[in-house]
Write a protein that holds these residues in place. Sequence first.
Motif: not given
Lengths: 125, 524, 448
Positions: C100, C103-109, C111, C304-306
């Motif tokens: 990921p 992060p804008e298009i990977s929040q599923g992974t 989180q 959100g997460f990074v």
Amino acid sequence: MSTVKFTEDHEWVLIEGDIATIGISNYAQEQLGDVVFVELPEVGREVAKGDEAAVVESVKAASEVYAPISGEIVETNDALDETPAKVNEDAEGAGWFVKMKLSDASELEELMDEAAYNTFTAGLD
Amino acid sequence: MSGMNKQGRPTGVGELGDAGRKTFTGNRGLAQEELLIFERDSGACGVDLDEPNAFEDRLGGNRRKGSVGLPGLSEPDVMRHYVRLSQKNYAIDAGLYPLGSCTMKHNPRLNEKIARLPGFADVHPLQPTKTAQGALELIELVAHWLKVLTGMPAVAMSPKAGAHGELCGMMAIHAALEARGEGDTRTRVLVPESAHGTNPATAALLGYTVDSIPATEDGRVDVAAFKAKLGPDVAAIMLTNPNTCGLFEKDIKEIADALHDVGGYFYCDGANFNAIVGRVRPGDLGVDAMHINLHKTFSTPHGGGGPGAGPVVLSDALAPFAPLPWIIERNGRLKFADVPEQVEEVGGSSFGRMTAFHGQMGMFLRAAAYMLSHGSDGLRQAAEDAVLSANYVLASLKDTMSAPFEGPCMHEALFDDAFLKDTGVETLDFAKAMIDEGYHPMTMYFPLVVHGAMLVEPTESESKASLDLFIDTLADLAKSAKQGEVDRFSGAPYLAPMRRLDETQAARKPVLTWSPPAPAQAAE
Amino acid sequence: MRYLPLTEPDRQAMLARIGAGSIDDLFVDVPQEARREGLVDLPTRQGELEVERFLGAMAAKNTPAGSVPFFVGGGAYKHHVPATVDHLIQRSEFLTAYTPYQPEISQGTLQYLFEFQTQVAMLTGMDVANASMYDGSTACGEAVLMAHRITRKKKAVLSGSLHPHYRAVVENLSDFAGYEIDPGAPVFDGTEDIIARIDDETSCVVVQNPDFFGNVRDLRAIADAAHAKKALLIVAFTEVVSLGLVTPPGDMGADIVVGEGQSIGNALNFGGPYVGLFAAKQKYVRQMPGRLCGETVDAEGKRGFVLTLSTREQHIRREKATSNICTNSGLCCLAFTIHLSLLGEEGFGRLARINHANAVKLADQLDTIEGVDVVTPTFFNEFTIRTSKNARDLIDEMADKGVLAGVRVSRLWPGEDSLDDLVAVASTEVNTDADRAAFAAALKEVLS
């Protein structure tokens, strides 16, 4: 009586008697961007000029800070632990890294004064 | 007309109002917000297990006191949580994923089916090998394909991922040098500036001094500079070929020969083997060790970051030092040699063990299904299509965007940020704007030798129509940037599940785990 | 070829745009002598049906754990994995996403990684955990290197009852990196005195709990002794289910905890892929290897997460990185975290109690057989027996009777004569009364 000197690696050194306060220059903090962490040495460590004395990290980069002079680390700026942003806000003041006790005052002669450093950075990029 | 419902239903398209309006739930149609699993605790349980009858424990007084703190959810709630999370991810199954150096190609589902056959998935690594002969055969099958495709005599199967494979290859090199009595004197490893970060990290882990080799203006290793660095203290070179600029190192034979002449070994980073499989064998280029990322060349899924698998092919000089375990044949049966003494019986001198058990079996299975499906002809065609597609992107965009090196490229098209000069748009912004157009960005700022690098790897999995739309989209973005439409880029993405995230805050005050909210202060 | 969308006319049109006469023109940079004209000597393409038939036949030569009374452990365990887990990890958005980095298009992974880290910290009783390592053994190797970085010392003292593969991985890394190891001799009954081996040069002490033979121990005295010498305590485990019932390492003074997470969510897979768990005290977080996911906010202030603290990692720090690791065990840690979410507090504790209860029942049953002694006074779901027969023959003959009885200890410690008659036996929730009866009956026969 105090003097500020600079190195080509973008550190500044403020000399007051035999104590030198060391940090990174305002130019350096601008190049690094947001500083997120500063790894400081332990107090009491003897460092030789050119040794790695600290590491400063931004989000995507980590840079070593080399001792501009030789001596003993007598104090570190532990406030940076909690607020590394001080390096961005006041690099040449509250964002200082370490204080060292000078062991060889003659090393200071090789460093640049502020005017020379400004000329030096103007020539970069 | 009596008895009929005459009221009917309205069929208009409604008013055109504010599509950006806030909603009560925070959800936006199919885009659903989702709490952390810990915040969804309902005290339910998603499994049905019966409490065992009372018995006296044998824990010697070491019984856990207090709870773990895990949330309790029913099965439907767990299902919904993860399905909602999944919908916040981009994926190769949903669209073109042009991440250079990462090879986001189609992941066939046959691979998954094979990996889940109970005869493979439900086999224990330490059950008697006579009850697992098919599993050992499978490892041997994949090993055989890798050896033939690379033209190398041996392969170590246990490394768990590409970087682990690098470590394996460099350990084999170090062991070979020690066997020659030169373990202490050869202390330098040459690594090109354009290398993956894992290369210098691996060399440093083994105590080697990393010596960087500059690149030439055409994006390849500077052979003269390389030769000037050769000496009796050089242990190895770690060279990626095709390299990270997406180019084939033309002088690779000359480099290998010069290195061998001074007694060094050639470690090839095989991350980009997918460009040449079936057309070029690394064994013909003087390679001594090379890892193969099964998730790149052989389509095992990336899985949001892993697991990978990184088998390492080895030359005759390095093969005896391969890590444990080895597979050997005894009385018509396959077995493991999993301690040094057993390897010595077959003439080996293994450097040791890199991991428990025998490697990423689940990944070998997926790779095997892919290899057999493609066959020798299909694999060659896949490499050709990958190279063709990258060159097509490069040729179509090199005048609209800017390319630092002349083609032909291999499987990756590299652009720099020269075309964005003075537009106020940077590589990062350009990439983020691609998200709004429905694409995952390409690899950015890598390789380090190119300013504002954008590395595009379309892979062989895209149709021509898909490539054309991608090319047109990038051309439109480039035109927009040049015309000063900075807004399209500066705040992008606007349409993704999230806006840009604050990485500075994340790094300054790391919050790496969830904590229960502090109890509310009692009212005074 | 079914996986390749380009048609022949497409290829010609593309070559024309490029200005190349043929595909060969794109490979001109390859030295002439290395260009291969024909196909390599391997079979050509096959349809799905043929591939399935061929590999299915190979699978049929193996004995799946679920098809027999099964008691093999030794670092990998047969558990039941709910159907939901495998369904969810095969969703395209999880299966076919990359690391990921956007992060804008990977929040599923991101989180689920954050949730995974939290779960691992909770289970181990530690402050922080990373987003996983390759497996327990490599996590153990990395933990030792981390301890050396923190203490600036170079010697690791290993428990002799550490899984031999874990020991071998630590030894191998240490040999190459120039570090020292004090490996210790195996002690199968939980009486090992490791404290006597801790000295001022010791950087870390590595203890497995439950240990390889099954013993469950109180590690507090070892922690105190290590800390008195300014050394760290690293606690390893191979059976994560034990953490549902046994005092967690964090409560016993551990500084770093590593272990194998395969038991939760993941199949046996003949040894891999598995999921290495890695947790530590907060103050050591910047010395940790591997990926870390952290919480932050986006430009609109939304949580959100990074991926964070990446300056530790190879892609930024290069030769000064904390590790050369690049991947994590993404999908395996997803499987872990889903399974653990299904279990929850209630289910995880109960699963652990069932495992322990089944092992206690089996141990009591086997202990009554003539020629069999249970030699581990304490254990969780795996214990060690000594029998009157050489373990190699015993396991072999039991397999012929359709019972996979355990791990021959000497398979992992060849050359240690004192271990030749020992077998490590694991029992989990999958074992029934009938399985135990079959084990006992077969054992009686082979010993008679």
